[in-house]
Design an enzyme around this catalytic site. Structure first.
Site, PDB file in Angstrom:
ATOM      1  N   GLY A 106      18.048  28.100 -43.852  1.00  0.00           N
ATOM      2  CA  GLY A 106      19.037  27.268 -44.554  1.00  0.00           C
ATOM      3  C   GLY A 106      18.746  27.263 -46.046  1.00  0.00           C
ATOM      4  O   GLY A 106      19.038  26.304 -46.747  1.00  0.00           O
ATOM      5  N   GLY A 107      18.183  28.352 -46.525  1.00  0.00           N
ATOM      6  CA  GLY A 107      17.676  28.422 -47.895  1.00  0.00           C
ATOM      7  C   GLY A 107      18.725  28.490 -48.990  1.00  0.00           C
ATOM      8  O   GLY A 107      18.384  28.422 -50.165  1.00  0.00           O
ATOM      9  N   THR A 108      19.992  28.653 -48.616  1.00  0.00           N
ATOM     10  CA  THR A 108      21.018  28.617 -49.666  1.00  0.00           C
ATOM     11  C   THR A 108      21.792  27.297 -49.622  1.00  0.00           C
ATOM     12  O   THR A 108      22.773  27.135 -50.329  1.00  0.00           O
ATOM     13  CB  THR A 108      22.022  29.795 -49.525  1.00  0.00           C
ATOM     14  OG1 THR A 108      22.674  29.684 -48.269  1.00  0.00           O
ATOM     15  CG2 THR A 108      21.336  31.138 -49.647  1.00  0.00           C
ATOM     16  N   GLY A 109      21.340  26.370 -48.794  1.00  0.00           N
ATOM     17  CA  GLY A 109      22.019  25.082 -48.695  1.00  0.00           C
ATOM     18  C   GLY A 109      21.566  24.096 -49.758  1.00  0.00           C
ATOM     19  O   GLY A 109      20.758  24.423 -50.623  1.00  0.00           O
ATOM     20  N   TYR A 110      22.077  22.897 -49.636  1.00  0.00           N
ATOM     21  CA  TYR A 110      21.880  21.872 -50.668  1.00  0.00           C
ATOM     22  C   TYR A 110      20.406  21.587 -50.929  1.00  0.00           C
ATOM     23  O   TYR A 110      19.948  21.625 -52.065  1.00  0.00           O
ATOM     24  CB  TYR A 110      22.593  20.584 -50.239  1.00  0.00           C
ATOM     25  CG  TYR A 110      22.494  19.483 -51.263  1.00  0.00           C
ATOM     26  CD1 TYR A 110      23.231  19.540 -52.434  1.00  0.00           C
ATOM     27  CD2 TYR A 110      21.646  18.398 -51.069  1.00  0.00           C
ATOM     28  CE1 TYR A 110      23.136  18.541 -53.389  1.00  0.00           C
ATOM     29  CE2 TYR A 110      21.553  17.396 -52.014  1.00  0.00           C
ATOM     30  CZ  TYR A 110      22.295  17.469 -53.169  1.00  0.00           C
ATOM     31  OH  TYR A 110      22.187  16.477 -54.117  1.00  0.00           O
TER      32      TYR A 110
ATOM     33  N   LYS B 292      17.834  14.329 -34.094  1.00  0.00           N
ATOM     34  CA  LYS B 292      16.542  14.632 -34.734  1.00  0.00           C
ATOM     35  C   LYS B 292      15.385  14.228 -33.813  1.00  0.00           C
ATOM     36  O   LYS B 292      14.356  14.908 -33.757  1.00  0.00           O
ATOM     37  CB  LYS B 292      16.444  13.911 -36.080  1.00  0.00           C
ATOM     38  CG  LYS B 292      17.295  14.556 -37.177  1.00  0.00           C
ATOM     39  CD  LYS B 292      17.176  13.833 -38.519  1.00  0.00           C
ATOM     40  CE  LYS B 292      18.016  14.533 -39.592  1.00  0.00           C
ATOM     41  NZ  LYS B 292      17.952  13.870 -40.901  1.00  0.00           N
TER      42      LYS B 292
ATOM     43  N   LYS C 110      26.697  32.563 -52.564  1.00  0.00           N
ATOM     44  CA  LYS C 110      25.453  32.561 -51.800  1.00  0.00           C
ATOM     45  C   LYS C 110      24.749  33.919 -51.897  1.00  0.00           C
ATOM     46  O   LYS C 110      23.527  33.986 -51.967  1.00  0.00           O
ATOM     47  CB  LYS C 110      25.700  32.141 -50.347  1.00  0.00           C
ATOM     48  CG  LYS C 110      26.021  30.634 -50.251  1.00  0.00           C
ATOM     49  CD  LYS C 110      26.057  30.130 -48.829  1.00  0.00           C
ATOM     50  CE  LYS C 110      26.433  28.656 -48.766  1.00  0.00           C
ATOM     51  NZ  LYS C 110      25.297  27.742 -48.872  1.00  0.00           N
TER      52      LYS C 110
ATOM     53  N   ARG D 217      12.363  16.470 -32.368  1.00  0.00           N
ATOM     54  CA  ARG D 217      10.945  16.075 -32.458  1.00  0.00           C
ATOM     55  C   ARG D 217      10.262  16.192 -31.091  1.00  0.00           C
ATOM     56  O   ARG D 217       9.145  16.683 -30.984  1.00  0.00           O
ATOM     57  CB  ARG D 217      10.845  14.619 -32.934  1.00  0.00           C
ATOM     58  CG  ARG D 217      11.090  14.434 -34.413  1.00  0.00           C
ATOM     59  CD  ARG D 217      10.683  13.020 -34.826  1.00  0.00           C
ATOM     60  NE  ARG D 217      10.873  12.832 -36.266  1.00  0.00           N
ATOM     61  CZ  ARG D 217      10.392  11.796 -36.934  1.00  0.00           C
ATOM     62  NH1 ARG D 217       9.697  10.860 -36.318  1.00  0.00           N
ATOM     63  NH2 ARG D 217      10.603  11.689 -38.230  1.00  0.00           N
TER      64      ARG D 217
ATOM     65  N   ARG E 243      21.957  34.678 -42.697  1.00  0.00           N
ATOM     66  CA  ARG E 243      22.842  35.251 -41.686  1.00  0.00           C
ATOM     67  C   ARG E 243      23.592  36.452 -42.255  1.00  0.00           C
ATOM     68  O   ARG E 243      23.849  36.490 -43.470  1.00  0.00           O
ATOM     69  CB  ARG E 243      23.869  34.210 -41.246  1.00  0.00           C
ATOM     70  CG  ARG E 243      23.277  33.070 -40.452  1.00  0.00           C
ATOM     71  CD  ARG E 243      24.294  31.978 -40.290  1.00  0.00           C
ATOM     72  NE  ARG E 243      24.667  31.411 -41.578  1.00  0.00           N
ATOM     73  CZ  ARG E 243      25.874  30.957 -41.883  1.00  0.00           C
ATOM     74  NH1 ARG E 243      26.847  31.011 -41.016  1.00  0.00           N
ATOM     75  NH2 ARG E 243      26.110  30.449 -43.070  1.00  0.00           N
TER      76      ARG E 243
END
Lengths: 294, 294
Positions: A35-39, A161, A69, A165, A60
């Site tokens: 998710g490295g291009t997300g917020y 979440k 992106k 966990r 992806r």
């Protein structure tokens, strides 16, 4: 305001960043950001690179259709990141990516809370790969283990979440959960009013009750910096790290007051009671800009 | 590859950047960028600030709902830009904004070509304000005055750009039109194949005919740098400036060859004839990532 202090659950121990800095760290772990291009994910990539970690960014194949992106990925690459193609819809690609690194940091968006459960597949991949020293699932908000009283529509994300966990812990994967409370960009921008805009008003503001309940606002760059600092710190292994800079713990009223001083103008104030707020929430679907109300 | 040279229409004069640099420039004009958080607009803002212009960025009130754009505006402000609220749906806000500056640079997106005609309102505002020394309408692609032979769906945007040009010239507003040909991000990324992706293939590529027609690819940062350089240059007043770096004029086949060298692998090649290409275009609506075929 952003002079960070954190405390680590179980130890109930406050650590000044200054002492934290002197913790001896051996070889820097290799970090995979999902998710490295997300917020928040893009900030993790930058912080990981800035702190000298060999950094991998999973992307992806479909990201090729988004030029902004793609250009962000090229920027990361120019800064030294390794780009690695993969997807939650291709389990083997996850196993392959995970095998390259020591730490997996998942920043998948929880805006659609169903996405959070995609991490169950990632957990399987981490288990199969068998080499991961630390996994940070997508959290970075309120601590879901303390949100059992949260109401819908928000609580669904907390519940998911918690499922993640449980899977992490059942699999025996070393973890760190980071609770960053309220992202400043989302919550400070409009003086904590969850109206959808992120620009503070210059005329009037609506307070929650009398606006005196304390909130914890954390700048997203700080979230990234201190999240990355946990990955090689043995004290944060299998712990929840809370980002709670004392200077950032302020009430909505105090926040409004800071803004009023800045613009040299007093805002017209109204108030919404807990009952009125709850009535507005009924049957609502959580918007990307809204958090769950505690 | 990006050692820029440009030539200026009417003068048919090639200017090396090295000589251009020595052109005497007096006081730097104040620049208003409209569309300053968009794909090319954000680069204009950065280039304008970098070249020492007092820079204003017009932003709509609704931008407050987009946190990435709000953060971009905050970044610009921190770099010294002046943010000014306004909108095409509020004519007086345009007049007010235009009155603050010497140069108006419009980077409104032409993806929906109807947006281009919003500039007619801006031209009215510039006329009313009466203080603008230079207006650069949203162009930055092929020169629309040379695209009379272009086919639909693409030609609609060229026609609308020509309507805007006519209004600018009828109003007697000093202008510069910048023709930047093909944005490298859009056209180099996928080896000039307009499939929607911006990542180059590693297996096969489809050539237009035999792939020997020359194209002019210009890096978006260079487009911004040299666009800003025109605003205070008297030689570019009421002229079209073409960005045509000689090193960037290459055929699709040459581009593919560069990529093959880079990855150390030859791609499997197929070809699409002009007739086949035209057949695929019939009844199509232009996508944001597609350009008009010459």
């Amino acid at each position: 305001m952003l002079n960070l202090v954190w405390d680590i659950e179980y130890k109930v121990q406050l650590l000044q960043i200054s002492t934290f800095k002197h913790t001896t760290m051996a070889v820097k772990s290799k970090v995979l950001v999902i998710g490295g291009t997300g917020y928040i994910g893009k900030r993790f990539v930058k912080a990981s690179l800035a702190q000298g970690h060999i950094t991998y960014v999973l992307h992806r194949p479909e990201i090729g259709f988004n030029i902004d992106k793609v250009q962000m990925l090229i920027d990361f690459k120019q800064q030294g990141a390794h780009l690695i193609e993969g997807s939650f819809s291709d389990y083997q690609s996850l196993v392959h990516a995970v095998k390259q690194v020591d730490v997996v940091l998942c920043a998948i968006s929880g805006t659609d809370s169903n996405n959070l459960l995609l991490q169950l597949k990632l957990i399987d991949a981490i288990k199969e790969a068998g080499n991961i020293k630390r996994f940070l699932p997508s959290e970075f908000g309120m601590d879901p283990s303390r949100m059992g009283h949260a109401l819908e529509p928000g609580r669904d994300a907390f519940d998911k979440k918690m499922l993640v966990r449980k899977a992490v812990e059942d699999a025996g994967i070393p973890f760190t959960y980071v609770s960053a409370n309220c992202f400043a960009g989302y919550f400070v921008g409009n003086l904590s009013q969850l109206t959808g805009s992120f620009i503070p008003p210059r005329d009037k503001v609506c307070l929650y009750g009398d606006g005196s309940v304390k909130e914890i606002y954390v700048d997203e760059e700080d979230v990234a910096t201190y999240t990355i600092k946990t990955v090689d710190d043995s004290r944060t292994r299998n712990k929840t790290v809370y980002l709670r800079p004392p200077g950032n713990i302020i009430s909505q009223k105090e926040l409004v007051c800071m803004w009023e001083k800045l613009i040299g103008k007093e805002l017209e104030k109204s108030s919404i009671s807990p009952e009125e707020l709850l009535a507005t929430m009924k049957g609502k679907i959580l918007q990307p800009n809204q958090a769950c109300v505690d």
